[in-house]
Each structure stands twice: as C-alpha cells, then as structure tokens.
Design an enzyme around this catalytic site. Structure first.
Site, short mmCIF file in Angstrom:
data_model
loop_
_atom_site.label_atom_id
_atom_site.label_comp_id
_atom_site.label_asym_id
_atom_site.label_seq_id
_atom_site.Cartn_x
_atom_site.Cartn_y
_atom_site.Cartn_z
N GLU A 1 5.93 -1.15 5.98
CA GLU A 1 4.69 -0.38 5.84
C GLU A 1 3.43 -1.23 6.00
OE1 GLU A 1 4.65 2.07 2.37
OE2 GLU A 1 6.48 3.14 2.92
N GLU B 1 13.15 5.18 3.56
CA GLU B 1 12.69 5.58 2.23
C GLU B 1 12.41 7.08 2.24
OE1 GLU B 1 9.40 3.50 0.50
OE2 GLU B 1 10.11 1.53 1.17
#
Length: 816
Positions: free
Chosen positions: A175, A376
């Site tokens: 990320e 995720e």
C-alpha cells in the site's frame, strides 16, 4: 478476459481448483519484542510516542507477542486449514539502521517462522515492506529521499539470501498510497509529516523501491513476485448501488481524477511503465517533477506475477464546485468526497461487497497480463467475548458477502488466484491502537490468550469445502432465542438490553440460549447494555426558516419553520406520542455543517436512546453519520440515496396517480403539474406518478417547477398559462403551491373548476377553506409521525425493523 464457469457442486458454490486460502498480518502490528535481539527503532516506534498521534498512546511494543508465540500461532493456523500465511519482515529487525550488515538474530526469527510454516504445510508469503521504515533512514529524509529506494533493494537481497530457498512468493511494497499520503501528506500515519509535495515524492520513491526490489528478487531466482496496492472502485453515491449509471460530465471528471490519484498513480507505472497525464499535471503543480528521473519508469515497470489487492470499501465522490482539495488527495479541488450510504463497520467504512467484484473485473480488463490475489479483506466490529465464544456474525456476513463478490468476478473472467483474510489476529491497528479489532481470532492483550471467533470457525469450513454454501449464512433471530429459552421475546430483549427486571434464573436461561445459538444482538441493542436515557432526539434537517428554499420528503417542507403547517403537525404529533410513552424529547435543528456535526457528536455520545430524523431534500450525509453511531435511528421520509436505515414514508407516486386519474375521469385533457424541487424525493415520486398516468392515458406532460411555497406556485401558474392558455387542470405537488395557483387563476378571471381544475397534495388544514375548497391527496402526515415513533421504539427494543410505505388518500372537494 474470457468468461469462466465454476462448477456448483450440490449445495456448495465452489472456487476453482488450486484457489489459495489464507490470512495476513504485518510485523509491527503483531510481533512485539520491539527492543529484543538487536531490533532497531522504526518510524512507528517514534510515531507512537508522539502525544496524541495514536489512540490513548498505544504502541506496538508488545502487540500480539507473535515474536515469542509464533509456534502456537502456526499450530492455530494449521487447525484453521490455512494454506498461506502472509506476513511482513520488519526492516529494522534485519537492518537496525536501515543499511549495513544483517542482524543475524532478526533473520533467525523469520527463518524459524518459515520453517514452522512449511512443517505445517502452510506456504509463507513474505511482504518486504509494510510501513516500518528504520528511523535512521527517516532521519536521512525517509521516502522523500531517493536513496531509500536503493537501501530497500539491499534489504530485499539480504532477506532473499537467507529465505529464498524456502519462500516462493514475495511481495515488495504494501500500500504505497497509504504510506505516502497518510504518512507524509496528512500525518495521521508514521512518520507524521504534512506536506503534499513530500507525499508525491514519497509515492514515486516507493514505486522505485518496488522496481529495484523486483530486479533484486528476479536476479536471485524468486519464483513469484507481487506488488500489493490498496485499490478501490471510485464511484458517485448513486453508483454505489447502480455501477452502470451514466454520469454527468462533471461527475465523470471527478471520478476519473480521483481514480488517477488513488489507483492509476500506482497501477500504470508498475504495469504499463507510465504515469497518467492527469497525475503528472497535478504532481508538477504541487511538487514539481525533478524527483522523477530518466529511466525510473523502466525500473518501476518490472514484470510481476501477481497483483495484490487490499479492498475494504469504495471511494465515493462527485463534482463539488468550490470544494477545497481533500488533504489526503492533493489535486482534488472542486470534488466532494461524499461517502457511501450503506451499512458500516466499526471504523465507519461502508460495507459494499459488490465493489470488490467491480474492482476485480476492471483490473482483469485493464491489466490482463497479471494474476490477481486478494491480499487483504476484512472488517473491524465491536466484538464481545461471551464465555468461550465470540459471536461475530457481522464479520462473518462481511466476509461471506465479499467472497460471493469475488466468486462472481471469477465467473466474469477475473484471474483471481486466492483470498487472504485480514487479519488472522486482533492486533495493533496503527493510529487506532488496540481500539479496533479486525482479527478472526480474538486476542486478550493483557493475557495474550487467543480465542477463535465464530468467523474463524466459519472460514475453516469455507476452506474445507473450497467454497460457500449456496444459501447465505443466516443469523439467529430474537424469536429463535426466545423459543430455545422457552420465554417471551420481550424477556429476551430485556436480558439483552441489560434491564434488571429479569430474574437471575431467566437471565441464565436466556444467555445459555444466546450462546448456544450464537445470537448476536444488533448494534442498537448492544448500545443499550448499560442504561437508557429515556430521551429521544428529533432531528430536523435544514434550519426551519421561512425563506429557506428546500425540498420535501414524506410531505414535510423543510424551510417552512413554525409557520409551515406540516412542520408543526409532524413535530407536534411525534413529540406528543413520545411523551405519552414516557420519553423526553430533544429537538435538534441541523441546517449547517457545524450543526450537523454537533448533532452527530451529541447522538454518538449516548445522550439519546434513539433518533427520529425528519429528512429533507438531497442525500444528506448526516443520515449515514447517524446510522454509523449505532444509536437506533428512523428516518421520517425516504432517504434520497438507498441506505440501511429504516424509514417511514407515504405512497407519493400512488397519490399522484390517484389525483391525475381523477382529473382524467372528470374529462380533463390538458393537465399540467407544478412540481417541487427535483432534489426532493417526494417531488420526484409525485412527478413519476403524474407522468406515468398521463403516458398510460396517451397524454402529454406539462411541468413547471416550484419550491413548495405558495409564492412559487403562483409564479409557476402564471408561466403555465402563458405557455399553454388552454390548460384545463393543474396538479400541484403540495397544497401551498396549489393555493398559490388558485390565487393566480382568480386574478386572471379563470373559474375553478369550470375553466381549470386544481388538485393539491398533503391536505393541510387550509385546503378545506380555500375558494373553492381544494381537492387534495392526504399524505397522512400524523400517521407517518406515529408510525416513525412506533418503529423507533421497536428498534430500541431490538425488534425487527424495516421501511414502511403508508397509503395516501384522495380527498375530493369542489376545486375539481
């Protein structure tokens, strides 16, 4: 992208053979042992010690103590049937200062962990950077310093040298948007800097680190390499439930610009070797382009095998002329970040599983060369330990909904290889500290005891079946608990709500049934476990001032204030009904952003047991904010945007149909409508009923727009007569506009109903005293207020709630 058909075996919706099931964690969130075996400080060690940076000053010093307890955690993973465990390597544990020789003790830990995983037949998926930059590198400039990317490549080589013979799948950067824009842009994550220019520089250097790290891995013979991004579908509020909805040019530009900033700023350089032109224009304006060197994009654009997708919630925006840029998204001037009107998690994130399908299909279409992996996906909820169980039905429903969405994307052709739930364990949740729990395994942070939640048990069965049951998991109802306990439903409700009027014997019987069935009270019931205030909030959206121009929902014209008969009627009826039930009433006016925030904070603080909202025009964000507080809320009027909020409304379209059908039945042929403002749900519904009836009768629609005031009705009537002098009937969307139209007809010498018939809507008291008395549609506003009160009280008691549409009634008088 080609369509794929997945076999449905009996009652199971199966996933493709070889589909990967696993769970994920991150080093700083679970390991602890922050000062052991030579580990150096990271930016998160520093950030957590900044006053006010993290909830209640929590740190990751101990976290889940995974550093010491990993053997038991691996055994637990094996018991759950996990095939993959995604974890990150703490850079400061391997290189305490961010450069130089390896810390052998740190690498020893990861070697032991990998060996235990392989012995349990669990594949280790290694993430090399999950935000824990060595503090020494931050002091040298951190990710704004180009050299950090090269230090990352050295670190990558070091870790692969030790583990590469046993680890097959490597993930470079996790990320980068979060690290760059939350850490360097707005300072809510480590290192806590607040510079938009630094955020863009950090983003580029993180991508450069990915490219350099990928080169190092590929050169060392790594089998499978991935980049992990937080990706989102960017949609307007209306597109949340209708993704194919056509957009205005202004909304389309807003969506595209935000998509460039959060998604394509990272996807296109990594997978296409170029930045979108729109991104470069924004970066140049804010940070300049000197940090982007010749050859960088070729380094970044290394072939990878997998794209890791972290998905939680969509990004909802629309055109907002005059809006300043969102600080987390530099370059978004004139864009409103609206939020999705949907159920939310404990973090306030909207639950939109279809967003995952939309995202996966889009990625498969636009970037077909790379396989996809959900790295995720999960949610925080307010879990409660009950005996030896955690009945987290909300989380199970969240995971199931997203897995169904993932399967739908596979059938649509997405090359999705697997799914990793976030997270295996409750852990240190960054700036939220230990205040939010994402795990499928509960962790008591005092004793470090692990306890499988119901979601973990459910996930184990999903893995065993390689799929989902065809029918969705259904959560037990209050009625089923009552039947199992052999008591009344109200007794169960009193026990759940913590009332002391139930004997210990019945309380024990009810709680036994609750635990046996895995019943989870809704958030409203949970919020009442302590005590009640016996106070109800009555919230009126838009301040009640006579000059305010606003729309109407459920027959109420916000902006009419105390001289508006509907305002008075609704408030008077609701207050009287609540007081009869022994409730105190707090009237709250929400006519500005500041007053809306005050209302939200007041409700969230628990000062009221429930809220009735008299909703008005548009998609007011306060409705969603109140729903997220967990306090029972009922809307008196249908919200403009579909959302999980019970409401009471009248059948506006049906009332319009009755009115126009009556006019047609009296021989009228040129029937016009004075409509309310088109941002009003009621006006839209009444217009729909009018148009549908005329269309069915082969007649043409003639529409003028008012604003639910008498003056606007008069203006609209003059315009209609000017445009079409042969009009023989008018249907007005409320009585005040109908009365204004009557006054103009009288002034112009038109006889009512001989020349022009008039029908209104709402049946205010004055309608029966006009000359002639007004034919109108009774919207049963008092009944709506009473129904809203009954619905709210049922909601507070934990009973079933749903939207209710009340019928309308045509009242025929002399104006037709």
């Amino acid at each position: 992208m080609t369509a794929t058909t997945i076999a449905t075996q009996g009652q199971t919706l199966t996933f493709p053979d070889g589909f990967i099931w696993g769970a994920a964690t991150a080093a700083y969130q679970v390991e602890g042992a922050a000062a052991e075996d030579g580990r150096g400080p990271s930016i998160w060690d520093t950030f957590t010690r900044t006053p006010g940076a993290v909830f209640e000053g929590h740190t990751g010093d101990t976290a889940c103590d995974h550093y010491h307890r990993y053997p038991d955690d691996v055994r637990m993973m094996k018991d759950l049937g996990l095939e993959v465990y995604r974890f990150s390597v703490a850079w400061p544990r391997v290189q305490p200062g961010g450069s130089g020789p390896a810390n052998a003790a740190g690498l020893d830990f990861y070697e032991r962990l990998v060996d235990d995983l392989l012995a349990a037949d669990i594949a280790p998926y290694v993430t090399l950077y999950h935000w824990d930059l060595p503090q020494a590198l931050e002091e040298a400039g951190g990710w704004t310093n180009r050299d950090t990317a090269y230090r990352f490549a050295d670190f990558t080589q070091m870790v692969h040298d030790r583990l590469g013979d046993r680890v097959g799948t490597w993930m470079t950067i996790n990320e980068p948007w979060v690290q760059a824009f939350l850490g360097y842009g707005i300072g809510v994550h480590a290192p806590g800097r607040t510079s938009s220019a630094d955020a863009f520089r950090a983003a580029h250097h993180l991508l450069l680190a990915h490219g350099l790290g990928t080169q190092a891995l590929r050169g060392a013979g790594a089998r499978e390499i991935a980049l992990t991004l937080n990706l989102v579908p960017v949609v307007t509020p209306a597109q949340v439930n209708d993704p194919e909805l056509a957009l205005s040019a202004e909304d389309a530009e807003a969506v595209d610009r935000v998509d460039c900033l959060i998604n394509r700023q990272f996807l296109d350089p990594a997978l296409r070797g170029e930045y979108p032109g729109k991104v470069l224009s924004i970066v140049d304006r804010i940070a300049g382009l000197d940090h982007i060197h010749d050859g960088d994009l070729a380094i970044i654009n290394q072939p990878i095998d997998l794209l890791g997708i972290n998905y939680y919630t969509p990004c909802v925006v629309r055109s907002g002329p005059g809006e300043p840029a969102n600080p987390a998204y530099p370059g978004t001037e004139d864009i409103e970040f609206a939020g999705a009107y949907a159920p939310t998690t404990a973090t306030g994130w909207a639950i939109v599983p279809t967003g995952l399908s939309q995202l996966l299909v889009r990625l498969a279409r636009d970037y077909p060369e790379v396989g996809l992996l959900v790295t995720e996906n999960g949610a925080a909820f307010d879990d409660v330990v009950s005996g030896e169980r955690v009945h987290d039905a909300d989380r199970t429903a969240f995971l199931e909904g997203h897995l169904r969405a993932a399967r739908a994307a596979i059938e649509a052709g997405a090359d999705l290889r697997g799914y990793l739930v976030w997270s295996l364990l409750d852990n240190f949740e960054w700036a939220e500290g230990y205040n939010k729990r994402f795990g499928i395994v509960h962790v008591d942070f005092t004793t470090q005891r692990r306890l499988l939640k119901d979601s973990a048990r459910w996930y184990r069965e999903v893995i065993q079946r390689n799929g989902l049951w065809r029918e969705r998991t259904r959560r037990p109802t209050l009625e089923e608990v009552a039947a199992r306990a052999g008591v009344s439903r109200s007794t169960v409700s009193r026990v759940i709500n913590g009332q002391a009027t139930v004997s210990d014997e019945f309380r024990e019987t009810v709680m036994h049934a609750v635990n046996e069935l895995g019943y989870v009270p809704n958030s409203a019931a949970r919020s009442l476990v302590t005590q009640r205030t016996d106070t109800i909030g009555l919230v009126v959206l838009d301040s009640p001032t006579p000059t305010s121009r606003a729309g109407a929902v459920g027959g109420f014209r916000a902006g009419g204030g105390s001289d508006d008969p509907l305002f008075s009627s609704v408030v008077r009826t609701a207050v009287h009904s609540l007081e009869e039930q022994g409730k105190q009433v707090t009237l709250m006016l929400a006519g500005s952003a500041r007053s809306r925030l005050r209302v939200e904070q007041y409700v969230a603080a628990g000062h009221v047991d429930g809220v009735v909202v008299v909703s008005t025009r548009g998609a007011d964000p306060l409705l969603g904010a109140l729903a997220r507080t967990g306090i029972p809320t009922v809307s008196l009027g249908r919200p403009a945007v579909p959302m999980a909020l019970p409401y009471i409304d009248s059948d506006d379209a049906g009332g319009a149909v009755a009115a126009v059908t009556h006019l047609l039945g009296t021989g009228r042929r040129r029937i016009a409508m004075i409509c309310g403002p088109l941002d009003s749900v009621a006006a839209q519904s009444r217009l729909e009923g009018y148009r549908d009836t005329l269309r069915d009768g082969g007649r043409r629609s003639i529409v003028a727009i008012g604003d639910f005031t008498r003056a606007s009705g008069a203006v609209a009537m003059r315009q209609l007569l000017q445009d079409d002098p042969a009009l023989d009937a008018v249907f007005a969307a409320n009585d005040l506009m109908a009365i204004g139209a009557l006054s103009v007809l009288h002034e112009m010498g038109r006889k009512v109903p001989e020349d022009v018939a008039i029908v209104g809507f709402d049946d205010i008291e004055a309608a029966s005293y006009t000359i002639p008395p007004l034919t109108t549609v009774n919207s049963l506003r008092e009944d709506q207020a009473l129904a809203a009160v009954r619905l709210l009280l049922r909601h507070i008691d934990g009973g079933p709630v749903s939207a209710t549409i009340l019928p309308t009634e045509l009242i025929i008088r002399n104006s037709t």
